[in-house]
Scaffold this motif. Structure first.
Motif, PDB file in Angstrom:
ATOM      1  N   ALA A 126       0.836  -1.204   0.000  1.00 47.83           N
ATOM      2  CA  ALA A 126       0.000   0.000   0.000  1.00 47.83           C
ATOM      3  C   ALA A 126       0.875   1.261   0.000  1.00 47.83           C
ATOM      4  O   ALA A 126       0.614   2.223  -0.741  1.00 47.83           O
ATOM      5  CB  ALA A 126      -0.927   0.011   1.214  1.00 47.83           C
ATOM      6  N   LEU A 127       1.929   1.238   0.831  1.00 48.07           N
ATOM      7  CA  LEU A 127       2.832   2.407   0.896  1.00 48.07           C
ATOM      8  C   LEU A 127       3.612   2.568  -0.402  1.00 48.07           C
ATOM      9  O   LEU A 127       3.864   3.690  -0.855  1.00 48.07           O
ATOM     10  CB  LEU A 127       3.785   2.257   2.089  1.00 48.07           C
ATOM     11  N   ASN A 128       4.028   1.414  -0.983  1.00 49.01           N
ATOM     12  CA  ASN A 128       4.761   1.471  -2.267  1.00 49.01           C
ATOM     13  C   ASN A 128       3.894   2.099  -3.369  1.00 49.01           C
ATOM     14  O   ASN A 128       4.364   2.913  -4.175  1.00 49.01           O
ATOM     15  CB  ASN A 128       5.175   0.056  -2.696  1.00 49.01           C
ATOM     16  N   LEU A 129       2.613   1.658  -3.368  1.00 43.60           N
ATOM     17  CA  LEU A 129       1.681   2.201  -4.363  1.00 43.60           C
ATOM     18  C   LEU A 129       1.495   3.706  -4.159  1.00 43.60           C
ATOM     19  O   LEU A 129       1.491   4.489  -5.117  1.00 43.60           O
ATOM     20  CB  LEU A 129       0.333   1.463  -4.237  1.00 43.60           C
ATOM     21  N   GLU A 130       1.351   4.109  -2.911  1.00 45.35           N
ATOM     22  CA  GLU A 130       1.168   5.534  -2.571  1.00 45.35           C
ATOM     23  C   GLU A 130       2.411   6.334  -2.942  1.00 45.35           C
ATOM     24  O   GLU A 130       2.313   7.461  -3.463  1.00 45.35           O
ATOM     25  CB  GLU A 130       0.884   5.647  -1.068  1.00 45.35           C
ATOM     26  N   GLU A 131       3.591   5.718  -2.725  1.00 40.95           N
ATOM     27  CA  GLU A 131       4.859   6.394  -3.044  1.00 40.95           C
ATOM     28  C   GLU A 131       5.016   6.568  -4.559  1.00 40.95           C
ATOM     29  O   GLU A 131       5.417   7.636  -5.030  1.00 40.95           O
ATOM     30  CB  GLU A 131       6.031   5.573  -2.481  1.00 40.95           C
ATOM     31  N   GLU A 132       4.696   5.522  -5.317  1.00 38.30           N
ATOM     32  CA  GLU A 132       4.816   5.579  -6.783  1.00 38.30           C
ATOM     33  C   GLU A 132       3.881   6.650  -7.371  1.00 38.30           C
ATOM     34  O   GLU A 132       4.247   7.400  -8.274  1.00 38.30           O
ATOM     35  CB  GLU A 132       4.484   4.210  -7.392  1.00 38.30           C
ATOM     36  N   LEU A 133       2.669   6.686  -6.795  1.00 34.84           N
ATOM     37  CA  LEU A 133       1.690   7.678  -7.260  1.00 34.84           C
ATOM     38  C   LEU A 133       2.187   9.099  -6.979  1.00 34.84           C
ATOM     39  O   LEU A 133       2.079   9.991  -7.838  1.00 34.84           O
ATOM     40  CB  LEU A 133       0.344   7.431  -6.573  1.00 34.84           C
TER      41      LEU A 133
END
Length: 237
Positions: free
Chosen positions: A92-99
């Motif tokens: 979830a954090l990786n997805l938020e970071e990429e976005l």
């Protein structure tokens, strides 16, 4: 020819000359008026470009604020990453970071695009300001020429006014008053010659009696159709 009629013809001719001076003054100012109109148009273009430039600057500011928010968000994600305990939280954090990183890339690209656009607007404004300066220099040169021409015309105008005043003083004031009443609506066709037994103002044919009266010039005769003062061109010549 009747003395008073002769005087009226002279007065009418002087009034025609007086009325011709204003168009001459306007013609002298025409070139200057064109430059003033161009200056107004250029100023309007500058104002419009400045409005666009202001909007672009505001858009850059919004993107920069968004960048700051995204940077803060990445810092928070970095802190949260140290505290994650599950794979789900990590994804979830990786997805938020990429976005957030994608948004940062887009914001930077948009800022670069807007800065390029802003510079082009500023360059266009500077070009127009240079045109304004050149326009003003032309105005100064033409103003000097126009002033000389206008002064010359006004000097001639003053001389004609003087001639009219001297003539009016000698005339019967009732006749002058009568003439001025006709001039209010007939303007420079208040006193007209007859041609082929027709009024030189309304061009209507006049009857034999009126025509005969005009030729004799014993009195001041007016056109029975329009009321203009008539005279015999041949006798005047």
């Amino acid at each position: 020819m009747n003395k008073h009629l002769n005087q009226l013809i002279k007065i009418a001719n002087l009034d025609k000359e007086i009325d011709s001076f204003e168009p001459r003054i306007q013609e002298a100012k025409k070139e200057l008026d064109i430059l003033l109109e161009q200056e107004e148009q250029i100023n309007s273009e500058i104002e419009s470009l400045q409005g666009v430039a202001k909007d672009i600057s505001l858009a850059i500011g919004k993107n920069e604020n968004h960048l700051h928010e995204l940077s803060t968000k990445l810092e928070e994600i970095a802190k949260k990453t140290k505290l994650i305990k599950t794979e789900k939280e990590h994804k979830a954090l990786n997805l938020e970071e990429e976005l957030a990183k994608e948004q940062i890339t887009f914001a930077n690209e948009e800022i670069a695009r807007l800065n390029t656009l802003l510079e082009s607007k500023k360059d266009a404004i500077n070009v127009l300001k240079e045109k304004i300066e050149n326009n003003k220099k032309e105005q100064q040169a033409i103003e000097t020429k126009v002033q000389g021409e206008v002064e010359k015309v006004k000097a001639e105008q003053k001389e004609v006014f003087s001639q009219k005043e001297k003539l009016v003083i000698k005339m019967d004031q009732k006749i002058i008053s009568f003439y001025e009443k006709i001039r209010k609506w007939a303007k420079n066709t208040s006193v007209v010659s007859i041609s082929r037994q027709a009024c030189g103002g309304c061009f209507m044919r006049i009857n034999d009696k009126v025509y005969s009266d005009v030729i004799r010039s014993d009195d001041i005769i007016t056109c029975p159709h329009c009321g203009r003062i008539l005279y015999n061109q041949e006798e005047t010549a």
